[in-house]
Scaffold this active site. Sequence first.
Site, short mmCIF file in Angstrom:
data_model
loop_
_atom_site.label_atom_id
_atom_site.label_comp_id
_atom_site.label_asym_id
_atom_site.label_seq_id
_atom_site.Cartn_x
_atom_site.Cartn_y
_atom_site.Cartn_z
N GLY A 123 76.16 -11.26 -42.75
CA GLY A 123 77.52 -10.43 -43.11
C GLY A 123 77.17 -8.98 -43.10
N TRP A 252 77.20 -13.06 -61.20
CA TRP A 252 76.37 -11.76 -61.31
C TRP A 252 77.62 -10.62 -61.98
CZ3 TRP A 252 74.82 -12.17 -55.56
CH2 TRP A 252 73.60 -13.04 -55.55
N HIS A 332 76.93 -19.21 -47.33
CA HIS A 332 75.52 -18.70 -47.26
C HIS A 332 74.93 -19.07 -48.57
CE1 HIS A 332 71.88 -16.46 -46.63
NE2 HIS A 332 72.37 -15.71 -47.35
N GLU A 356 68.51 -19.68 -46.64
CA GLU A 356 67.41 -18.78 -46.54
C GLU A 356 66.08 -19.76 -46.17
OE1 GLU A 356 64.45 -15.62 -49.38
OE2 GLU A 356 66.49 -16.64 -50.15
N HIS A 385 63.77 -9.75 -46.15
CA HIS A 385 63.21 -9.18 -47.55
C HIS A 385 61.86 -8.22 -47.27
CE1 HIS A 385 65.67 -12.50 -48.99
NE2 HIS A 385 66.29 -11.62 -49.81
N CYS A 417 69.38 -13.47 -44.58
CA CYS A 417 70.17 -12.96 -45.78
C CYS A 417 71.02 -11.82 -44.89
CB CYS A 417 69.66 -12.47 -46.96
SG CYS A 417 70.81 -12.39 -48.39
#
Length: 445
Positions: A123, A252, A332, A356, A385, A417
């Site tokens: 994204g 979050w 995702h 992932e 990452h 990701c």
Amino acid sequence: SLCVATTNSLQHVPHDTALETWDDPELDANLHAWLAFADQKVGEVVTLAKGIVEGFDAIAPQIEESTRILRERATAPGVVRPEIRERVGALGESERARAPYGERAAAQDARLALPALPTTTIGSFPQTTDIRKARAAHAKGILSDADYRARIEREIAEVVALQEKLGLDVLVHGEAERNDMVQYFAELLDGFAATRNGWVQSYGSRCTRPSILWGDVARPKAMTVDWAAFAQSLTDKPVKGMLTGPVTIIAWSFPRNDLGLAEVADQIGLALRDEVEDLEAAGIAIIQVDEPALRELLPLDAEDHADYLRWSVDSFRVATAGVRPDTQIHTHLCYSEFGQIIDAIAALDADVTSIEAARSRMEVLPELAEAGFDHGIGPGVWDIHSPRIPSVEEIRSLIDAALGAIPAKRLWINPDCGLKTRGYEETLASLSHLVEATKEAREAL
């Protein structure tokens, strides 16, 4: 002797409500009364300790004031909105169900005409210093709405052109307009408030400003449609609409404590459902609703798992079940071990799930096979990452491993990701290797 203290560290709450102001005077006053950041929590600990030592008559005024605030909060405008509660109450199984997957897959194949092993990204694309400065200037009123829109549209056009040049099959608009995948939506939804200085540690050296959920949630207007439609107007390839799911928005944020999370999730799910349907009406054929926090919010007590997974899956399906069979729904998942929730992942009923997997060298694949997962799946083949650029050979080996467990007709090729934290140099190199490795794998099929 008795010690009065907080139950844990205060590093995960903001510093001081005195540092915050909200534009709406009534909301500003309410939030200052309702919220306790770190300094306020310390003050409350001191008050409770005083009550224990001197007797609760010594803190009676503070107790009475707290009781008054809680009573008034329950009837404050926006905290309870009957039309939203009624809409949630009217939800039934039909609002959470789509046509059978086989029927949807055939309709989507006909509409999208994608090649074997379709390539995409999750994204976001790298957010440059220039983009961050433009967003900050717009928030401060230095950059006009028209100039800001022109700047973001220029970034979107560059990202779309870049993906076409690389040869990706399903494109994204890059999310340049988004400060954070939760905060962006919280700023546009009723019932949320965003802080200006409420930074807390997220992980490592990264910090975030969790939004505050204080009232019933509704979508006053479209949030992403203009950006997605603009990106789609630039290309003949499908561009994904990009949304954050109910569970992740809750996880979050600082959630309210006066309403069960299941009902909060359904409220957010309905707001997202309206957005999903507007994206579909604007011609967006693929819509991704991300739920990276699905495993993260799983309760510690195993007895509570079934209830949590039920309402979390239900809220996702509320958000996504209103579209036609030929509109493809993606989700995702990341930041977790997936084996514990593999049945819930299947129950989401997304047409394509990207997960992932590169860092674990595809260890999730046997779990998927054992669970009989039979929808589209995109196990990540590039660990974003790390700044390390994977070679064509490395990515090809992961694709081959995936093909050993997943039929080619259901396998998607994508990074682990989003690319927000990566630089463009490494992004270009890694994506070009991803596309090249996919071409090799297609030729070998």
